[in-house]
Structures are given as structure tokens and as C-alpha cells.
Design a protein around this motif. Sequence first.
Motif, PDB file in Angstrom:
ATOM      1  N   UNK A   1      46.487  60.418  41.837  1.00 39.21           N
ATOM      2  CA  UNK A   1      46.412  59.583  40.644  1.00 39.21           C
ATOM      3  C   UNK A   1      46.668  58.121  40.977  1.00 39.21           C
ATOM      4  N   UNK A   2      47.677  57.873  41.820  1.00 40.74           N
ATOM      5  CA  UNK A   2      48.014  56.498  42.209  1.00 40.74           C
ATOM      6  C   UNK A   2      46.873  55.884  43.017  1.00 40.74           C
ATOM      7  N   UNK A   3      46.393  56.597  44.032  1.00 40.23           N
ATOM      8  CA  UNK A   3      45.377  56.048  44.927  1.00 40.23           C
ATOM      9  C   UNK A   3      44.048  55.829  44.209  1.00 40.23           C
ATOM     10  N   UNK A   4      43.617  56.776  43.376  1.00 42.16           N
ATOM     11  CA  UNK A   4      42.309  56.661  42.729  1.00 42.16           C
ATOM     12  C   UNK A   4      42.272  55.520  41.721  1.00 42.16           C
ATOM     13  N   UNK A   5      43.356  55.336  40.952  1.00 38.92           N
ATOM     14  CA  UNK A   5      43.386  54.219  40.004  1.00 38.92           C
ATOM     15  C   UNK A   5      43.477  52.885  40.732  1.00 38.92           C
ATOM     16  N   UNK A   6      44.106  52.877  41.900  1.00 38.30           N
ATOM     17  CA  UNK A   6      44.236  51.670  42.713  1.00 38.30           C
ATOM     18  C   UNK A   6      42.876  51.195  43.210  1.00 38.30           C
ATOM     19  N   UNK A   7      42.015  52.131  43.572  1.00 38.63           N
ATOM     20  CA  UNK A   7      40.673  51.772  44.044  1.00 38.63           C
ATOM     21  C   UNK A   7      39.918  50.999  42.968  1.00 38.63           C
ATOM     22  N   UNK A   8      39.955  51.497  41.715  1.00 37.81           N
ATOM     23  CA  UNK A   8      39.227  50.843  40.638  1.00 37.81           C
ATOM     24  C   UNK A   8      39.696  49.430  40.373  1.00 37.81           C
ATOM     25  N   UNK A   9      41.006  49.187  40.475  1.00 36.95           N
ATOM     26  CA  UNK A   9      41.524  47.847  40.230  1.00 36.95           C
ATOM     27  C   UNK A   9      41.364  46.940  41.440  1.00 36.95           C
ATOM     28  N   UNK A  10      41.345  47.521  42.644  1.00 29.86           N
ATOM     29  CA  UNK A  10      41.204  46.729  43.869  1.00 29.86           C
ATOM     30  C   UNK A  10      39.791  46.189  44.029  1.00 29.86           C
ATOM     31  N   UNK A  11      38.800  47.014  43.733  1.00 34.60           N
ATOM     32  CA  UNK A  11      37.403  46.592  43.890  1.00 34.60           C
ATOM     33  C   UNK A  11      37.058  45.533  42.850  1.00 34.60           C
ATOM     34  N   UNK A  12      36.523  44.427  43.289  1.00 39.90           N
ATOM     35  CA  UNK A  12      36.198  43.327  42.391  1.00 39.90           C
ATOM     36  C   UNK A  12      34.795  43.450  41.798  1.00 39.90           C
ATOM     37  N   UNK A  13      33.940  44.238  42.412  1.00 34.68           N
ATOM     38  CA  UNK A  13      32.579  44.435  41.912  1.00 34.68           C
ATOM     39  C   UNK A  13      32.103  45.806  42.381  1.00 34.68           C
ATOM     40  N   UNK A  14      30.958  46.244  41.821  1.00 36.28           N
ATOM     41  CA  UNK A  14      30.376  47.546  42.192  1.00 36.28           C
ATOM     42  C   UNK A  14      31.443  48.628  42.233  1.00 36.28           C
ATOM     43  N   UNK A  15      32.173  48.761  41.133  1.00 36.62           N
ATOM     44  CA  UNK A  15      33.321  49.671  41.098  1.00 36.62           C
ATOM     45  C   UNK A  15      32.922  51.129  41.304  1.00 36.62           C
ATOM     46  N   UNK A  16      31.743  51.513  40.797  1.00 37.56           N
ATOM     47  CA  UNK A  16      31.310  52.901  40.993  1.00 37.56           C
ATOM     48  C   UNK A  16      31.094  53.201  42.472  1.00 37.56           C
ATOM     49  N   UNK A  17      30.592  52.221  43.210  1.00 33.24           N
ATOM     50  CA  UNK A  17      30.414  52.423  44.643  1.00 33.24           C
ATOM     51  C   UNK A  17      31.758  52.522  45.356  1.00 33.24           C
ATOM     52  N   UNK A  18      32.711  51.667  44.959  1.00 29.36           N
ATOM     53  CA  UNK A  18      34.045  51.736  45.561  1.00 29.36           C
ATOM     54  C   UNK A  18      34.676  53.093  45.298  1.00 29.36           C
ATOM     55  N   UNK A  19      34.542  53.572  44.074  1.00 34.58           N
ATOM     56  CA  UNK A  19      35.076  54.891  43.728  1.00 34.58           C
ATOM     57  C   UNK A  19      34.322  55.994  44.465  1.00 34.58           C
TER      58      UNK A  19
END
Length: 401
Positions: A326-344
Motif C-alpha cells: 500500500x505504501x509503495x504503490x501510492x508512492x509511485x503515483x505521487x512520485x511520477x510527475x507525468x504518464x502516471x499510468x506508465x509509472x504504475x
Amino acid sequence: MQASPRRLEGGTPAFRRLNLALFAAGFATFAILYCVQPLLPVFSEEFHVSAAVSSLSLSLSTGLLAVAMLVVGSLSEVWGRKPVMVASLFASAVLTILSAAAPTWHALLLTRVAIGVSLSGLPAVAMAYVSEEVDSKSVGLAMGLFIGGNAIGGMSGRLITGILTDLGSWRVAIGAIGTLGLLAAILAWRSLPASAHFTPRRADLMELLRSFADHLRDPGLLCLYAEAFLLMGAFVTLYNYLGYRLMAPPYLLSQSAIGAIFVIYLVGTASSTIAGSLADRLGRPRVLGAMIAVMLSGVAMSLLGHLAAILAGIVAVTFGFFGAHSVASSWVGSRAQSAKAQASALYLFCYYLGSSLIGTLGGVFWASSGWWGIASLVSVLLIAALAVALRLITLSSRMSD
């Protein structure tokens, strides 16, 4: 100029509809994906295959899911979030029903491959959808509930499969899971709010590849991707071979009892929410490290011979895993500045790749060294994950929480 619509906030009717839809989607995804896990010993007996080969019914699904998400996550940047998620749910449910009638082992594996591909339209896209549509103060809650739906879906899929296999057959069990998936797909289709903050991108292959490259140059995201691979690989391996251990002497548990063990997944619902709340107060890197330490303690407990100690260890591993995820997955969404679906998608690519590769590798350790081999493999993975979490602490001053 017309003002941009407000993002969904906790306590509003639209937020509740979103959470209901995401919970149903997470439930269906994990129920369909993992319903075969308690059946691995059954497949070994019916189709005359080894533990490692039987695990392919799960590993092929997760492996193809991992690869397909990289493509589908990018396509959602063009087509939109909700259409991709809903189509994914309907297709995977229908394929699951078809898999219940597979006449041979290879036919079953083929349908499980198709299920892995069809499910790829949900996990990464849902993470991006939440980060775009939900107010920043409510993202943790929404993501925690989605992960909670994953936990309950994983638990229910395994529990229902175990009980219905004892009462009827594994085919009846898997058909029932597919039917539940169809109901969840209808609920998600009707309840999920349409995107209000999604901006379509052009279908430009080079631009999409540049976005992937940008994510892979971010040291913080790379650490989170490594965590996904290590943690999911450890978690799935433990559960894959638990049934083999507990159906053998001296425990001799039934298929229903093995399925009932997955009620432990309920602690994942609690830990994902607790970890999100603690991360807001204490910082994500420290909470992530603490959850991994809890997983390690659970592995140690599982080495004890008493059934109660084994189950207590599995509870600890499950609590720690869902909290860390839960911590790591939500962190990815906030860390990525663009193309969030690709980061996820990259995060979940590593997540399911760990499940696929390490989950099958565990069969080799089981065949050679039994549960001690499984525990040794999982411990090495978790120690590596703990080292990565420590690295994240050193990077946290330069990472945006």
C-alpha cells in the motif's frame, strides 16, 4: 474560461461510488488471478504434474499480466481510464468461466495466459485513475480501499475455491469465481465515475518510450520497482507451497481447510489502511522498512512445527506485505510527475514478474529442501527488500512524498 472540476473528496457521494467500484474491481482482479493458488496440489494430482509445473497455472497468468500491463497502461493514456478498466473486468470474467471447462492441462494453461493478458487493463490504470481523480488528502484512503479490495478478493477467491472443490470439483469452483467476476464488472461499469481530469495523449510510440525511459532514470522509482519485485515474489512463493506443506503429514488438512487459511488476507485490509495512515505521520520509507521487518519475523515463525505458530507467521507476513504494498504503490503515483499510468504499470510489471518468476522458482526449492528451502529463499528476498528500503530513507530528502 470554465473552471476545472474539483477532485473527488472523502465523504462525498461521488467518492463513495468510486470506492465501491474500485473495491469491486480489486476484488474481482485478485479473485480471478489467484483462485488457482489453493488448487496447485489438486492440479498436480489430476494432471500428473510436479509442484513447479502446477504453479505455472498462476505464474503464466502473472507473467503475462506483467508484460501486457506495459502496453495497456500506455494505451490507457490514449483511450482513457474507465473504458480500459471495464473492458478488462468483463473479458477476464468470461475467460475464467471458459477455463472451468478446459479439457486438458495445456488448455487450462492457455486460458490462464489469456486471463493474465485480459486482467492487465486494471491494476496500473486504477492507480493512475485514483491519482488523477481523487483529492490529494483522500488518495491514501482510496488506494488503501482498492488494495483492501485486492486482499478480500484474493482471500475470497481462494476460500470459495477450496470449499467448492471439496463440495463439487475445481471446475465448479472456478466457474463460480468467473460468475462473481461478471457481477463485479457490472458493478464497476455502473458505479465508477467517468474521468474528469484525464487528458488524452497522442498515440505516439516514441513519446511513450521516452516516458518509460524518464521513469527508469528516477532512482526513487527504481527502488520502488525493486521493492515490488522482491516483496511480491516472497509473498506469492510462501503461499504457493503452503498448501503442499499443510496437506501432507503431520497436518493432513483438507482442501476446504487450506482455502480457509486465506481468511488471513483480511488482515491485509487492515494493514493497508494502517500503513497509509502511519506513512502520512512517520514518512513512507520508515513505514515501508517496518512492514518488511514484520514479514521477516513471520517467516521465522513459520519454521516452527506447531500449526498455530505456522499460521501466526503467515498472519505476520500477510500484514507486513499488504502494508508495504500500500505504501509503495501510492508512492509511485505521487512520485511520477507525468504518464502516471506508465509509472504504475512499471511498478506492477515488477510486482507480477516477481510473482511469476520467483513463484515458480520456489518449486525447485520446495522439491530439494521442503519448507526450509522456501523460507530460505523468501528470507533472502526480504533482506534485499529491507536494504532497498534503507536506500529509500537516504533518498527521501530528495523525493516528493
